[in-house]
Design an enzyme around this catalytic site. Structure first.
Site, PDB file in Angstrom:
ATOM      1  N   GLU A  73      -9.796 -10.727  -7.541  1.00  0.00           N
ATOM      2  CA  GLU A  73      -8.809  -9.655  -7.336  1.00  0.00           C
ATOM      3  C   GLU A  73      -7.616  -9.803  -8.282  1.00  0.00           C
ATOM      4  O   GLU A  73      -7.089  -8.805  -8.788  1.00  0.00           O
ATOM      5  CB  GLU A  73      -8.355  -9.649  -5.876  1.00  0.00           C
ATOM      6  CG  GLU A  73      -9.487  -9.233  -4.927  1.00  0.00           C
ATOM      7  CD  GLU A  73      -9.088  -9.226  -3.458  1.00  0.00           C
ATOM      8  OE1 GLU A  73      -7.930  -9.576  -3.139  1.00  0.00           O
ATOM      9  OE2 GLU A  73      -9.930  -8.859  -2.620  1.00  0.00           O
ATOM     10  N   TYR A  90     -12.616  -1.942  -3.475  1.00  0.00           N
ATOM     11  CA  TYR A  90     -13.065  -2.005  -2.084  1.00  0.00           C
ATOM     12  C   TYR A  90     -14.596  -1.927  -1.965  1.00  0.00           C
ATOM     13  O   TYR A  90     -15.120  -1.552  -0.922  1.00  0.00           O
ATOM     14  CB  TYR A  90     -12.415  -0.883  -1.266  1.00  0.00           C
ATOM     15  CG  TYR A  90     -11.001  -1.202  -0.808  1.00  0.00           C
ATOM     16  CD1 TYR A  90     -10.718  -2.336  -0.047  1.00  0.00           C
ATOM     17  CD2 TYR A  90      -9.939  -0.350  -1.105  1.00  0.00           C
ATOM     18  CE1 TYR A  90      -9.436  -2.629   0.385  1.00  0.00           C
ATOM     19  CE2 TYR A  90      -8.636  -0.630  -0.671  1.00  0.00           C
ATOM     20  CZ  TYR A  90      -8.400  -1.776   0.076  1.00  0.00           C
ATOM     21  OH  TYR A  90      -7.132  -2.068   0.521  1.00  0.00           O
ATOM     22  N   HIS A 142      -2.230  -5.575   1.604  1.00  0.00           N
ATOM     23  CA  HIS A 142      -3.534  -6.219   1.429  1.00  0.00           C
ATOM     24  C   HIS A 142      -3.288  -7.652   0.980  1.00  0.00           C
ATOM     25  O   HIS A 142      -2.362  -7.905   0.206  1.00  0.00           O
ATOM     26  CB  HIS A 142      -4.341  -5.502   0.335  1.00  0.00           C
ATOM     27  CG  HIS A 142      -5.535  -6.285  -0.139  1.00  0.00           C
ATOM     28  ND1 HIS A 142      -6.766  -6.178   0.468  1.00  0.00           N
ATOM     29  CD2 HIS A 142      -5.668  -7.221  -1.128  1.00  0.00           C
ATOM     30  CE1 HIS A 142      -7.610  -7.013  -0.140  1.00  0.00           C
ATOM     31  NE2 HIS A 142      -6.969  -7.652  -1.107  1.00  0.00           N
ATOM     32  N   ASN A 145      -1.897   0.204   6.747  1.00  0.00           N
ATOM     33  CA  ASN A 145      -1.357  -1.035   7.312  1.00  0.00           C
ATOM     34  C   ASN A 145      -0.538  -1.835   6.301  1.00  0.00           C
ATOM     35  O   ASN A 145      -0.415  -3.048   6.407  1.00  0.00           O
ATOM     36  CB  ASN A 145      -2.466  -1.862   7.960  1.00  0.00           C
ATOM     37  CG  ASN A 145      -3.561  -2.235   6.990  1.00  0.00           C
ATOM     38  OD1 ASN A 145      -3.451  -1.961   5.796  1.00  0.00           O
ATOM     39  ND2 ASN A 145      -4.607  -2.877   7.481  1.00  0.00           N
ATOM     40  N   LYS A 147       0.819  -1.221   0.000  1.00  0.00           N
ATOM     41  CA  LYS A 147       0.000   0.000   0.000  1.00  0.00           C
ATOM     42  C   LYS A 147       0.860   1.281   0.000  1.00  0.00           C
ATOM     43  O   LYS A 147       2.068   1.226   0.240  1.00  0.00           O
ATOM     44  CB  LYS A 147      -0.927  -0.042   1.217  1.00  0.00           C
ATOM     45  CG  LYS A 147      -1.940  -1.198   1.164  1.00  0.00           C
ATOM     46  CD  LYS A 147      -2.904  -1.154   2.347  1.00  0.00           C
ATOM     47  CE  LYS A 147      -3.912  -2.278   2.288  1.00  0.00           C
ATOM     48  NZ  LYS A 147      -4.877  -2.225   3.422  1.00  0.00           N
TER      49      LYS A 147
HETATM   50  P1  GDP Z   1      -7.914  -6.709   5.909  1.00  0.00           P
HETATM   51  O1  GDP Z   1      -8.565  -7.857   5.179  1.00  0.00           O
HETATM   52  O2  GDP Z   1      -7.054  -7.152   7.083  1.00  0.00           O
HETATM   53  O3  GDP Z   1      -7.148  -5.776   4.991  1.00  0.00           O
HETATM   54  O4  GDP Z   1      -9.077  -5.842   6.585  1.00  0.00           O
HETATM   55  P2  GDP Z   1     -10.551  -5.396   6.084  1.00  0.00           P
HETATM   56  O5  GDP Z   1     -10.947  -6.146   4.851  1.00  0.00           O
HETATM   57  O6  GDP Z   1     -11.447  -5.456   7.272  1.00  0.00           O
HETATM   58  O7  GDP Z   1     -10.370  -3.867   5.732  1.00  0.00           O
HETATM   59  C1  GDP Z   1      -9.815  -3.438   4.500  1.00  0.00           C
HETATM   60  C2  GDP Z   1      -8.883  -2.276   4.743  1.00  0.00           C
HETATM   61  O8  GDP Z   1      -9.634  -1.173   5.220  1.00  0.00           O
HETATM   62  C3  GDP Z   1      -7.839  -2.516   5.851  1.00  0.00           C
HETATM   63  O9  GDP Z   1      -6.706  -3.238   5.428  1.00  0.00           O
HETATM   64  C4  GDP Z   1      -7.495  -1.092   6.230  1.00  0.00           C
HETATM   65  O10 GDP Z   1      -6.592  -0.476   5.293  1.00  0.00           O
HETATM   66  C5  GDP Z   1      -8.859  -0.404   6.152  1.00  0.00           C
HETATM   67  N1  GDP Z   1      -9.577  -0.428   7.440  1.00  0.00           N
HETATM   68  C6  GDP Z   1     -10.087  -1.510   8.100  1.00  0.00           C
HETATM   69  N2  GDP Z   1     -10.683  -1.151   9.247  1.00  0.00           N
HETATM   70  C7  GDP Z   1     -10.540   0.207   9.331  1.00  0.00           C
HETATM   71  C8  GDP Z   1     -10.961   1.186  10.290  1.00  0.00           C
HETATM   72  O11 GDP Z   1     -11.587   0.878  11.313  1.00  0.00           O
HETATM   73  N3  GDP Z   1     -10.623   2.484  10.002  1.00  0.00           N
HETATM   74  C9  GDP Z   1      -9.938   2.845   8.878  1.00  0.00           C
HETATM   75  N4  GDP Z   1      -9.647   4.145   8.674  1.00  0.00           N
HETATM   76  N5  GDP Z   1      -9.548   1.957   7.956  1.00  0.00           N
HETATM   77  C10 GDP Z   1      -9.832   0.652   8.179  1.00  0.00           C
END
Ligand code: GDP
Length: 138
Positions: A126, A49, A115, A112, A9
């Protein structure tokens, strides 16, 4: 063998740590069989997303992922999907296990660093979102 889609990222490309992340990926036993550096458009990011569009952080997430270059990759290994999820660590770096990419490098729950696809079905969707078959060299 299984394939998964990885994205390094913008927080990581900005800090020039794509090489360090690739070393962690390869040390975990995942082969990088396709890779390119691109900048996502807002519409590409909204589509990628799409599952998160009702979440309160959706707008911020699209803004973040389009804020700089990303490196999209196809990774291959036995059980590549769960293996890469384990190698990445928890979404929130404060909950990520020591030795994971996110524990080592993530800045926040949003920025973070990486992905990884979360299911076999999504991995296919994807990978096809970013790559033509002739760009993947297994
Ligand atoms: P992943 O599968 O571990 O990447 O997590 P998710 O699919 O739940 O979320 C997708 C992405 O959205 C995450 O990798 C983060 O970059 C972002 N994200 C997830 N939860 C949060 C949150 O509570 N706040 C914010 N700002 N971004 C989030």
């Amino acid at each position: 063998m299984e394939r998964t889609l990885s994205i390094i990222k913008p927080d990581a490309t900005r800090r020039s740590i794509t090489g360090k992340i690739n070393a962690m990926i390869e040390e975990a036993g995942l082969s990088i069989i396709a890779q390119k550096r691109i900048r996502l458009s807002v519409s590409q990011a909204e589509e990628f997303y799409g599952v998160h569009k009702e979440r309160p952080f959706f707008k911020d997430l699209v803004e973040f992922i389009t804020s700089g270059p990303v490196v999209v990759q196809v990774l291959e290994a036995d059980n590549a999907i769960p293996l890469y999820r384990k190698t990445m660590g928890a979404t929130n770096p404060s909950e990520a296990e020591e030795g994971t990419i996110r524990a080592a490098h993530a800045e926040s729950i949003e920025a973070n660093s990486v992905h990884g696809s979360d299911s076999a079905e999504n991995a296919v969707i994807e990978i096809n979102f970013f790559f033509d078959q002739d760009e993947i060299v297994g």
